[in-house]
Write a protein that holds these residues in place. Structure first.
Motif, PDB file in Angstrom:
ATOM      1  N   LEU A  17       0.834  -1.199   0.000  1.00  0.00           N
ATOM      2  CA  LEU A  17       0.000   0.000   0.000  1.00  0.00           C
ATOM      3  C   LEU A  17       0.874   1.256   0.000  1.00  0.00           C
ATOM      4  CD1 LEU A  17      -2.891   1.124   0.122  1.00  0.00           C
ATOM      5  CD2 LEU A  17      -2.711   1.081   2.619  1.00  0.00           C
ATOM      6  N   LEU A  18       1.978   1.214   0.740  1.00  0.00           N
ATOM      7  CA  LEU A  18       2.873   2.369   0.781  1.00  0.00           C
ATOM      8  C   LEU A  18       3.488   2.625  -0.593  1.00  0.00           C
ATOM      9  CD1 LEU A  18       4.374   4.558   2.353  1.00  0.00           C
ATOM     10  CD2 LEU A  18       6.088   2.853   2.981  1.00  0.00           C
ATOM     11  N   GLN A  19       3.895   1.569  -1.288  1.00  0.00           N
ATOM     12  CA  GLN A  19       4.462   1.752  -2.625  1.00  0.00           C
ATOM     13  C   GLN A  19       3.420   2.318  -3.583  1.00  0.00           C
ATOM     14  OE1 GLN A  19       7.791   1.311  -2.835  1.00  0.00           O
ATOM     15  NE2 GLN A  19       7.498   0.795  -0.673  1.00  0.00           N
ATOM     16  N   ASN A  20       2.204   1.808  -3.499  1.00  0.00           N
ATOM     17  CA  ASN A  20       1.130   2.327  -4.355  1.00  0.00           C
ATOM     18  C   ASN A  20       0.792   3.767  -3.995  1.00  0.00           C
ATOM     19  OD1 ASN A  20       0.938  -0.151  -5.640  1.00  0.00           O
ATOM     20  ND2 ASN A  20      -0.653  -0.920  -4.278  1.00  0.00           N
ATOM     21  N   LEU A  21       0.897   4.075  -2.701  1.00  0.00           N
ATOM     22  CA  LEU A  21       0.590   5.437  -2.255  1.00  0.00           C
ATOM     23  C   LEU A  21       1.576   6.434  -2.845  1.00  0.00           C
ATOM     24  CD1 LEU A  21      -1.153   7.235  -0.403  1.00  0.00           C
ATOM     25  CD2 LEU A  21       0.431   6.705   1.454  1.00  0.00           C
ATOM     26  N   ARG A  22       2.840   6.085  -2.857  1.00  0.00           N
ATOM     27  CA  ARG A  22       3.842   6.977  -3.458  1.00  0.00           C
ATOM     28  C   ARG A  22       3.544   7.213  -4.935  1.00  0.00           C
ATOM     29  NH1 ARG A  22       8.262   7.424  -0.017  1.00  0.00           N
ATOM     30  NH2 ARG A  22       8.471   5.793   1.557  1.00  0.00           N
ATOM     31  N   SER A  23       3.236   6.131  -5.619  1.00  0.00           N
ATOM     32  CA  SER A  23       2.927   6.242  -7.048  1.00  0.00           C
ATOM     33  C   SER A  23       1.658   7.075  -7.269  1.00  0.00           C
ATOM     34  CB  SER A  23       2.759   4.845  -7.653  1.00  0.00           C
ATOM     35  OG  SER A  23       2.361   4.924  -8.996  1.00  0.00           O
ATOM     36  N   ALA A  24       0.664   6.878  -6.417  1.00  0.00           N
ATOM     37  CA  ALA A  24      -0.599   7.606  -6.565  1.00  0.00           C
ATOM     38  C   ALA A  24      -0.414   9.099  -6.354  1.00  0.00           C
ATOM     39  CB  ALA A  24      -1.631   7.053  -5.576  1.00  0.00           C
ATOM     40  N   ILE A  25       0.452   9.478  -5.411  1.00  0.00           N
ATOM     41  CA  ILE A  25       0.707  10.902  -5.168  1.00  0.00           C
ATOM     42  C   ILE A  25       1.404  11.527  -6.371  1.00  0.00           C
ATOM     43  CG2 ILE A  25       2.035  12.527  -3.756  1.00  0.00           C
ATOM     44  CD1 ILE A  25       1.501  10.707  -1.362  1.00  0.00           C
ATOM     45  N   ASN A  26       2.368  10.799  -6.932  1.00  0.00           N
ATOM     46  CA  ASN A  26       3.100  11.329  -8.091  1.00  0.00           C
ATOM     47  C   ASN A  26       2.215  11.485  -9.307  1.00  0.00           C
ATOM     48  OD1 ASN A  26       5.501  11.435  -6.622  1.00  0.00           O
ATOM     49  ND2 ASN A  26       6.072   9.343  -7.173  1.00  0.00           N
ATOM     50  N   SER A  27       1.279  10.568  -9.486  1.00  0.00           N
ATOM     51  CA  SER A  27       0.413  10.600 -10.681  1.00  0.00           C
ATOM     52  C   SER A  27      -0.958  11.215 -10.409  1.00  0.00           C
ATOM     53  CB  SER A  27       0.237   9.178 -11.225  1.00  0.00           C
ATOM     54  OG  SER A  27      -0.316   8.324 -10.220  1.00  0.00           O
ATOM     55  N   ARG A  28      -1.145  11.797  -9.209  1.00  0.00           N
ATOM     56  CA  ARG A  28      -2.387  12.495  -8.852  1.00  0.00           C
ATOM     57  C   ARG A  28      -3.622  11.603  -9.072  1.00  0.00           C
ATOM     58  NH1 ARG A  28       0.738  15.178  -6.549  1.00  0.00           N
ATOM     59  NH2 ARG A  28       1.147  17.417  -6.733  1.00  0.00           N
ATOM     60  N   GLN A  29      -3.589  10.435  -8.435  1.00  0.00           N
ATOM     61  CA  GLN A  29      -4.723   9.515  -8.548  1.00  0.00           C
ATOM     62  C   GLN A  29      -5.819   9.820  -7.533  1.00  0.00           C
ATOM     63  OE1 GLN A  29      -3.325   5.452  -8.329  1.00  0.00           O
ATOM     64  NE2 GLN A  29      -1.637   5.821  -9.760  1.00  0.00           N
ATOM     65  N   PHE A  30      -5.627  10.836  -6.711  1.00  0.00           N
ATOM     66  CA  PHE A  30      -6.603  11.152  -5.668  1.00  0.00           C
ATOM     67  C   PHE A  30      -7.637  12.153  -6.190  1.00  0.00           C
ATOM     68  CE2 PHE A  30      -2.800   9.795  -3.459  1.00  0.00           C
ATOM     69  CZ  PHE A  30      -3.316   8.942  -2.490  1.00  0.00           C
ATOM     70  N   SER A  31      -8.746  12.192  -5.495  1.00  0.00           N
ATOM     71  CA  SER A  31      -9.784  13.177  -5.799  1.00  0.00           C
ATOM     72  C   SER A  31     -10.403  13.636  -4.486  1.00  0.00           C
ATOM     73  CB  SER A  31     -10.856  12.571  -6.711  1.00  0.00           C
ATOM     74  OG  SER A  31     -11.456  11.438  -6.076  1.00  0.00           O
ATOM     75  N   LEU A  32     -11.087  14.771  -4.550  1.00  0.00           N
ATOM     76  CA  LEU A  32     -11.753  15.305  -3.370  1.00  0.00           C
ATOM     77  C   LEU A  32     -13.259  15.171  -3.520  1.00  0.00           C
ATOM     78  CD1 LEU A  32      -9.831  18.565  -2.356  1.00  0.00           C
ATOM     79  CD2 LEU A  32      -9.655  16.280  -1.393  1.00  0.00           C
ATOM     80  N   TYR A  33     -13.883  14.655  -2.466  1.00  0.00           N
ATOM     81  CA  TYR A  33     -15.336  14.655  -2.363  1.00  0.00           C
ATOM     82  C   TYR A  33     -15.689  15.662  -1.264  1.00  0.00           C
ATOM     83  CZ  TYR A  33     -16.249  10.625  -5.383  1.00  0.00           C
ATOM     84  OH  TYR A  33     -16.383   9.795  -6.471  1.00  0.00           O
TER      85      TYR A  33
END
Length: 546
Positions: A295-311
């Motif tokens: 999960l930590l490795q995926n989290l780093r990748s997600a932050i770099n590629s802006r995979q998050f969104s705001l609700y």
């Protein structure tokens, strides 16, 4: 001296001259005090001189001047022999003294080697085997258990609340405590069991046992009991506790490092379950660590590629039914459409330090979204963003918020920062200065999850809070539990007396909303109105509200 003796022989009796008696002494001096080249050169010179004297004499080219023997000749021989003998004696004596000194130095080296080996294998403070020697002991114990058809367990003890001892009384007090504790722990073991100081306040036990783990349970309880007993140090009574993790070597998995890691994981499970207890390792702990790592490795990748969104979850005025503000909530959607729960990745982002970068993005995106919604005809809408204590550590939070407000062209009063009580409990002037600067800027603060922490009223005065958010644990059972209503009412009345607005979280039905209105609560949020929604859905909700 060699040339002088040779000259005396040429001028005297040749090969029969007493001067040649000095050659052996000179050769000894050259062998002991000179170099190899000097010794062999002198030996060759002496041999050549003797050969030349003999040839010249036999050829008649040299006539020896022999004298009649007299007492003077005897004295001359005595002098030569005595000087040579004394010189040799002094050199040999020096050599004996040197050998004696070398022998003494050799003894010191042996003692030093023993001391170094002990320092390398034993802990200086407690006298227990250290981690390096512990691994050797483990291999010995493993072989012993295989020969005797026994099992081998590793027990990992970590002290609870040991740091305050060092902080309050100094490291010398901590050292005394560890020394006394090591003696207690040794008393728990038999001759086939070993305790190792693994490092700091950690101890490792090597315990052979038969098939049943009952003996391990008994030993773990005894270790905990000995740890909990009071210590008298520097005229002060101290009491600590310990958490123990237990792992058992198997035929497929008996490496020392692997077993220590498993026992360590079991120990942390014991800490999570309340401390001052013990837990056995099981494979689920390993899987949890693997999942956390992935999960930590995926989290780093997600932050770099802006995979998050705001609700955004709306906050509703309980009196008017209007949306007064929205709370920005972070969402992480996977490729298969599944959402990772914030309770999983937010603590991981905090512990890894990634929350600083992620939090800056949330603040910027939330301000941009608020500005877009305000331009749609809702100029008074405000937005709330949750902060982590980690975001205060680098001192850049004020700059991040200023920049986000400027880029979104938002007034500071449109932004509300939600702080947990755990952050406010940290009596850190560095955090206070940042909060004061943000307050001066015009940003407002809400105390999130109020009632679940220390609920210290001095926080509200110190940090210029404007809002109290009553935790959902009090709200969700408000209409079912008679004990919650007086507590919620007291919080609302206290907040009103301090000039604070109250927001109730977790409202899921009309009955709870009506009761909160009667109690004087200002705002609410929860599934009764809407869950967290995408930005466009919030706009739709705003357009259709009364």
């Amino acid at each position: 001296m060699t040339i002088m003796l040779s000259a005396l022989a040429f001028l005297g009796a040749g090969m029969l001259d007493y001067a040649l008696l000095g050659y052996p002494g000179l050769l000894m001096y050259a062998a002991i005090l000179g170099s190899v080249a000097l010794f062999y050169s002198l030996l060759l010179f002496v041999l050549a001189t003797c050969t030349l004297l003999t040839w010249l004499t036999l050829s008649g080219l040299l006539v020896p001047h022999t004298q009649v023997l007299s007492w003077f000749d005897l004295i001359f021989v005595f002098i030569i022999l005595t000087v040579t003998a004394m010189s040799v004696y002094l050199m040999v004596k020096d050599m004996r003294n040197l050998m004696k000194v070398l022998h003494q130095e050799n003894i010191k080296v042996k003692h030093s080697r023993v001391k170094i080996e002990r320092l390398a294998h034993y802990d200086l403070l407690t006298g227990l085997p250290n981690r390096v020697f512990g691994e050797q002991l483990y291999l010995q114990q493993l072989n012993y258990c295989q020969e005797k058809q026994l099992q081998l367990a590793v027990l990992f003890l970590d002290l609870d609340n040991f740091k305050p001892v060092n902080d309050a009384l100094g490291h010398s007090a901590g050292d005394i405590l560890l020394s006394q504790l090591s003696s207690r722990l040794n008393s728990c073991l038999n001759e086939q069991q070993h305790v190792i100081r693994f490092g700091g306040d950690e101890f490792l036990f090597l315990v052979p046992y038969e098939q049943s783990t009952d003996s391990l349970t008994v030993l773990a309880n005894r270790i905990i009991t000995e740890t909990v007993k009071p210590f008298i140090i520097m005229l002060t009574q101290l009491q600590i506790s310990g958490s123990v993790g237990i792992a058992v070597a198997s035929a497929d998995d008996d490496e020392f490092s692997v077993l220590c890691r498993k026992a360590d994981m079991a120990m942390y499970k014991a800490k999570e379950d309340g401390r001052n207890t013990f837990r056995f390792y099981d494979s689920h702990m390993d899987q949890a660590n693997v999942d956390k790592f992935n999960l930590l490795q995926n989290l780093r990748s997600a932050i770099n590629s802006r995979q998050f969104s705001l609700y955004y979850q709306p906050k509703i005025s309980l009196r008017s039914g209007q949306i007064t503000s929205v709370e920005a909530l972070l969402r992480w959607q996977q490729a298969d459409g599944r959402f990772v729960s914030p309770t999983e990745f937010i603590p991981l982002a905090e512990s890894s330090g990634l929350i600083t970068e992620l939090g800056a993005w949330v603040i910027d995106e939330a301000c941009q979204a608020c500005a877009r919604i305000r331009r749609q005809g809702y100029p008074h809408l405000r937005i709330a963003v949750n902060l982590s204590y980690v975001q205060f550590k680098n001192g850049q939070l004020e700059h991040v918020i200023k920049q986000a407000l400027q880029q979104a062209a938002l007034p500071a009063s449109s932004l509300e920062l939600e702080l947990t009580e755990s952050l406010l409990i940290d009596d850190d002037d560095f955090i206070k200065r940042q909060l004061d600067a943000l307050s001066t800027l015009g940003v407002t603060f809400a105390i999130d999850d109020f009632g679940t922490g220390y609920s210290n009223l001095s926080y509200l005065r110190s940090f210029n809070a404007t809002t109290l958010k009553i935790d959902r644990s009090f709200i969700m059972s408000l209409c079912q539990s008679e004990r919650d209503e007086p507590l919620v009412k007291a919080i609302i009345q206290m907040a009103a007396s301090l000039g604070l607005k109250t927001v109730a979280e977790g409202i899921e039905d009309a009955q709870t909303a009506q009761l909160l209105t009667q109690l004087g609560c200002d705002e609410g949020q929860g599934y009764y109105w809407a869950p967290a929604l995408p930005e466009q859905s919030i706009l739709t909700m705003l357009n259709t509200q009364p």
